[in-house]
Motif scaffolding. Structure first.
Motif, PDB file in Angstrom:
ATOM      1  N   GLU A  91       0.747  -1.158  -0.088  1.00  0.00           N
ATOM      2  CA  GLU A  91       0.079  -0.019   0.172  1.00  0.00           C
ATOM      3  C   GLU A  91       0.691   1.265   0.003  1.00  0.00           C
ATOM      4  OE1 GLU A  91      -3.092   0.302  -0.588  1.00  0.00           O
ATOM      5  OE2 GLU A  91      -3.399  -1.948  -0.734  1.00  0.00           O
ATOM      6  N   LEU A  92       2.033   1.149   0.768  1.00  0.00           N
ATOM      7  CA  LEU A  92       2.849   2.533   0.777  1.00  0.00           C
ATOM      8  C   LEU A  92       3.460   2.656  -0.632  1.00  0.00           C
ATOM      9  CD1 LEU A  92       4.491   1.864   4.205  1.00  0.00           C
ATOM     10  CD2 LEU A  92       2.912   3.665   3.713  1.00  0.00           C
ATOM     11  N   GLU A  93       3.785   1.721  -1.236  1.00  0.00           N
ATOM     12  CA  GLU A  93       4.469   1.874  -2.686  1.00  0.00           C
ATOM     13  C   GLU A  93       3.295   2.366  -3.684  1.00  0.00           C
ATOM     14  OE1 GLU A  93       8.271  -0.016  -5.227  1.00  0.00           O
ATOM     15  OE2 GLU A  93       7.834  -0.411  -3.047  1.00  0.00           O
ATOM     16  N   ARG A  94       1.826   2.019  -3.417  1.00  0.00           N
ATOM     17  CA  ARG A  94       0.950   2.192  -4.240  1.00  0.00           C
ATOM     18  C   ARG A  94       1.008   3.817  -4.218  1.00  0.00           C
ATOM     19  NH1 ARG A  94      -4.330   3.763  -3.505  1.00  0.00           N
ATOM     20  NH2 ARG A  94      -4.365   3.067  -1.123  1.00  0.00           N
ATOM     21  N   GLY A  95       1.358   4.335  -2.908  1.00  0.00           N
ATOM     22  CA  GLY A  95       1.689   5.891  -3.005  1.00  0.00           C
ATOM     23  C   GLY A  95       3.101   6.142  -3.541  1.00  0.00           C
ATOM     24  N   ASP A  96       4.123   5.819  -3.268  1.00  0.00           N
ATOM     25  CA  ASP A  96       5.417   6.028  -3.932  1.00  0.00           C
ATOM     26  C   ASP A  96       6.361   5.118  -3.486  1.00  0.00           C
ATOM     27  OD1 ASP A  96       6.542   8.242  -5.455  1.00  0.00           O
ATOM     28  OD2 ASP A  96       8.117   8.007  -3.861  1.00  0.00           O
ATOM     29  N   SER A  97       7.507   4.795  -4.054  1.00  0.00           N
ATOM     30  CA  SER A  97       8.466   3.767  -3.643  1.00  0.00           C
ATOM     31  C   SER A  97       9.399   4.353  -2.735  1.00  0.00           C
ATOM     32  CB  SER A  97       9.256   3.628  -4.978  1.00  0.00           C
ATOM     33  OG  SER A  97       8.602   2.956  -5.727  1.00  0.00           O
ATOM     34  N   GLY A  98       9.360   5.843  -2.862  1.00  0.00           N
ATOM     35  CA  GLY A  98      10.297   6.283  -1.850  1.00  0.00           C
ATOM     36  C   GLY A  98       9.699   6.302  -0.183  1.00  0.00           C
ATOM     37  N   LEU A  99       8.526   6.389  -0.186  1.00  0.00           N
ATOM     38  CA  LEU A  99       7.878   6.226   1.112  1.00  0.00           C
ATOM     39  C   LEU A  99       8.002   4.676   1.602  1.00  0.00           C
ATOM     40  CD1 LEU A  99       6.423   8.541   2.905  1.00  0.00           C
ATOM     41  CD2 LEU A  99       4.360   7.383   2.262  1.00  0.00           C
ATOM     42  N   ARG A 100       7.760   3.584   0.754  1.00  0.00           N
ATOM     43  CA  ARG A 100       7.918   2.484   1.177  1.00  0.00           C
ATOM     44  C   ARG A 100       9.428   2.018   1.478  1.00  0.00           C
ATOM     45  NH1 ARG A 100      11.339  -0.742  -0.314  1.00  0.00           N
ATOM     46  NH2 ARG A 100      10.752  -0.580  -2.628  1.00  0.00           N
ATOM     47  N   SER A 101      10.302   2.881   0.728  1.00  0.00           N
ATOM     48  CA  SER A 101      11.810   2.794   1.001  1.00  0.00           C
ATOM     49  C   SER A 101      12.217   3.110   2.483  1.00  0.00           C
ATOM     50  CB  SER A 101      12.299   3.376   0.036  1.00  0.00           C
ATOM     51  OG  SER A 101      12.522   2.891  -1.171  1.00  0.00           O
ATOM     52  N   PHE A 102      11.267   4.186   2.773  1.00  0.00           N
ATOM     53  CA  PHE A 102      11.681   4.580   4.163  1.00  0.00           C
ATOM     54  C   PHE A 102      11.309   3.832   5.216  1.00  0.00           C
ATOM     55  CE2 PHE A 102       9.646   6.755   7.936  1.00  0.00           C
ATOM     56  CZ  PHE A 102      10.851   7.253   8.461  1.00  0.00           C
ATOM     57  N   VAL A 103      10.081   3.285   5.271  1.00  0.00           N
ATOM     58  CA  VAL A 103       9.700   2.355   6.011  1.00  0.00           C
ATOM     59  C   VAL A 103      10.573   0.997   6.011  1.00  0.00           C
ATOM     60  CG1 VAL A 103       7.701   0.698   6.602  1.00  0.00           C
ATOM     61  CG2 VAL A 103       7.390   3.271   6.225  1.00  0.00           C
ATOM     62  N   SER A 104      10.796   0.484   4.920  1.00  0.00           N
ATOM     63  CA  SER A 104      11.791  -0.669   4.798  1.00  0.00           C
ATOM     64  C   SER A 104      13.044  -0.378   5.438  1.00  0.00           C
ATOM     65  CB  SER A 104      12.062  -0.998   3.120  1.00  0.00           C
ATOM     66  OG  SER A 104      10.724  -1.408   2.753  1.00  0.00           O
ATOM     67  N   VAL A 105      13.651   0.689   5.155  1.00  0.00           N
ATOM     68  CA  VAL A 105      14.872   0.890   5.850  1.00  0.00           C
ATOM     69  C   VAL A 105      14.897   1.156   7.353  1.00  0.00           C
ATOM     70  CG1 VAL A 105      16.955   2.489   5.991  1.00  0.00           C
ATOM     71  CG2 VAL A 105      16.227   1.987   3.915  1.00  0.00           C
ATOM     72  N   GLN A 106      13.946   1.795   7.632  1.00  0.00           N
ATOM     73  CA  GLN A 106      13.916   1.728   9.399  1.00  0.00           C
ATOM     74  C   GLN A 106      13.462   0.743   9.877  1.00  0.00           C
ATOM     75  OE1 GLN A 106      14.419   4.540  11.120  1.00  0.00           O
ATOM     76  NE2 GLN A 106      12.941   4.699  12.784  1.00  0.00           N
ATOM     77  N   SER A 107      12.425  -0.125   9.320  1.00  0.00           N
ATOM     78  CA  SER A 107      12.083  -1.331  10.033  1.00  0.00           C
ATOM     79  C   SER A 107      12.942  -2.604   9.850  1.00  0.00           C
ATOM     80  CB  SER A 107      10.603  -1.839   9.370  1.00  0.00           C
ATOM     81  OG  SER A 107       9.698  -0.841   9.627  1.00  0.00           O
ATOM     82  N   TRP A 133       6.684  -7.142  -2.158  1.00  0.00           N
ATOM     83  CA  TRP A 133       5.206  -6.902  -2.035  1.00  0.00           C
ATOM     84  C   TRP A 133       5.024  -5.163  -2.698  1.00  0.00           C
ATOM     85  CZ3 TRP A 133       0.932  -9.427   0.310  1.00  0.00           C
ATOM     86  CH2 TRP A 133       1.304 -10.578   0.610  1.00  0.00           C
ATOM     87  N   GLY A 134       6.107  -4.629  -2.345  1.00  0.00           N
ATOM     88  CA  GLY A 134       5.991  -3.055  -2.522  1.00  0.00           C
ATOM     89  C   GLY A 134       5.460  -2.867  -4.078  1.00  0.00           C
ATOM     90  N   PRO A 135       6.432  -3.343  -5.249  1.00  0.00           N
ATOM     91  CA  PRO A 135       6.013  -2.972  -6.513  1.00  0.00           C
ATOM     92  C   PRO A 135       4.762  -3.394  -6.851  1.00  0.00           C
ATOM     93  CG  PRO A 135       8.257  -3.997  -6.219  1.00  0.00           C
ATOM     94  CD  PRO A 135       7.623  -4.110  -5.072  1.00  0.00           C
ATOM     95  N   ILE A 136       3.883  -4.516  -6.292  1.00  0.00           N
ATOM     96  CA  ILE A 136       2.538  -4.801  -6.437  1.00  0.00           C
ATOM     97  C   ILE A 136       1.831  -3.495  -6.212  1.00  0.00           C
ATOM     98  CG2 ILE A 136       0.715  -6.330  -6.056  1.00  0.00           C
ATOM     99  CD1 ILE A 136       2.553  -8.178  -4.991  1.00  0.00           C
ATOM    100  N   GLY A 137       1.978  -2.782  -5.493  1.00  0.00           N
ATOM    101  CA  GLY A 137       1.224  -1.432  -5.177  1.00  0.00           C
ATOM    102  C   GLY A 137       1.639  -0.573  -6.318  1.00  0.00           C
ATOM    103  N   ALA A 138       2.639  -0.272  -6.577  1.00  0.00           N
ATOM    104  CA  ALA A 138       3.103   0.445  -7.848  1.00  0.00           C
ATOM    105  C   ALA A 138       2.259   0.209  -9.257  1.00  0.00           C
ATOM    106  CB  ALA A 138       4.580   0.594  -8.018  1.00  0.00           C
TER     107      ALA A 138
END
Length: 387
Positions: A85-101, A252-257
């Protein structure tokens, strides 16, 4: 009854009630808070830091970690849906959460001491402390074992020298998980912003992940206390274990994109008239749209099985490589095809396709290029290494 064009095999029915609730919660956040601003953020090359407290409040940072450390105790599929769902918004936001988590909180939890966990993880889960992951070096790329960054023990301190490149979150990070060669093998260290000799340089002029914060890390005789060493692991299995966690989310992320691009182009093709009929009524458009839906469906089923294997403790790194390779390739091809169907309008960030296509150039490259993951599967099939 017509099928959901973005879920032709009703994968959602295979989710638990909790997993559906997580997906719906993140989807609302993306629709209401991310989509209205993310195009401008991409244009301005600005990470939307104002969204971090809301991301944390939703429990998306360290979502799979135990509640005792600020985590949400979620299962693997729920985390995958967060990334989607985050990458449906933007890969940058998903990247932020991926790196942090996955790249920062996970190694502290898996390899750190109890004191390190209690000091860092709750604050990171609240979004009060941001982390970055220092593994990649300018000369190394797909060969992280060739790293030149080195840590030398000096009493109860370690002297760290070297540099890291292409580090997501680096300019905004309060701490960095840095991997360095030592006389005993590769080890991880927690470096804190403000340590003498530790500096960060932001990387600009990016045409991809423009709504993400990227930088380089430099270490000039940085004195790191022994208390900041991740003593629970030695060797490349430490950073590679972190990458495997992150690659799971990337699968999972690219599915959202891809879903974002398909939804957009379906609406456009239904309204855009050419030669007296909607674009969606032409055979060429329908064939392209059908192929996109086919590929998204395959990626959804692959990702779901990947998550169930992870939850059962049977996940193998090769399976993550296959999923990352397949799903990134699926998404970047769909984003490009959608850009084509949008015509000239597709080259502007008024539409999402070009933004996702550009972002996915990074996603298909980082944490193992497509070629590297192909060779991982080739080695698994043949038993022979071709790296």
């Amino acid at each position: 009854m017509r099928l959901d064009p973005c879920d032709l095999f009703d994968v959602r029915s295979l989710l638990s009630d909790e997993e559906r609730a997580v997906q719906d919660s993140v989807a609302r956040f993306v629709d209401q808070r991310v989509l209205p601003v993310i195009g401008d953020c991409f244009d301005q090359a600005r990470f939307p830091a104002e969204l971090v407290p809301e991301i944390a409040a939703l429990g998306l940072l360290g979502a799979t970690l135990p509640p005792a450390y600020g985590g949400g105790g979620m299962d693997a599929v729920a985390y995958g849906l967060i990334c989607q769902e985050l990458e449906r918004g933007d890969s940058g936001l998903r990247s932020f959460v991926s790196v942090q988590s996955s790249l920062c909180m996970h190694p502290i939890f898996a390899y750190g001491s109890e004191a390190q966990r209690l000091r860092w993880l709750p604050a990171m889960a609240r979004g009060e402390r941001i982390g970055c992951f220092g593994l990649t070096e300018a000369h190394g790329g797909s060969d992280p074992s060739s790293m030149k960054t080195r840590a030398v023990r000096e009493g109860d301190q370690w002297r760290l020298d070297g540099s890291k490149m292409w580090i997501t979150n680096a300019p905004i990070a309060d701490l960095a998980i840095v991997w360095a060669q030592t006389e005993d093998g590769v080890q991880g260290f927690i470096l804190e912003r403000g340590m003498a000799g530790f500096s960060v340089q932001e990387i600009g002029r990016k045409m991809s992940l423009r709504a993400s914060s990227t930088g380089a890390l430099f270490f000039d005789q940085v004195q790191v206390p022994e208390a900041n060493r991740l003593a629970g692991v030695v060797g490349m299995k430490g950073p590679l274990g972190c990458l495997n966690q992150a690659r799971f989310g990337i699968s999972w992320g690219p599915i959202g994109a891809a879903i974002a691009c398909l939804r957009e182009v379906l609406a456009y093709a239904g309204q855009r008239e050419l030669f007296g009929r909607p674009l969606a009524a032409t055979q060429s458009a329908q064939i392209k749209l059908a192929d996109m839906a086919r590929r998204i469906t395959g990626a959804q089923l692959l990702a779901l099985q990947l998550g169930r294997l992870k939850e059962a403790g049977r996940l193998q790194p090769q399976q993550v490589s296959l999923a990352k390779w397949n799903n990134c390739r699926m998404a970047i091809d769909i984003a490009r095809e959608c850009r084509d169907l949008l015509g000239a309008a597709g080259i502007t960030t008024e539409h999402a396709a070009i933004r996702h296509a550009l972002n996915l150039e990074s996603v298909i490259t980082y944490e193992g290029t497509e070629t590297v993951h192909q060779l991982v599967i080739g080695r698994e099939l043949t038993g022979l290494t071709a790296f």
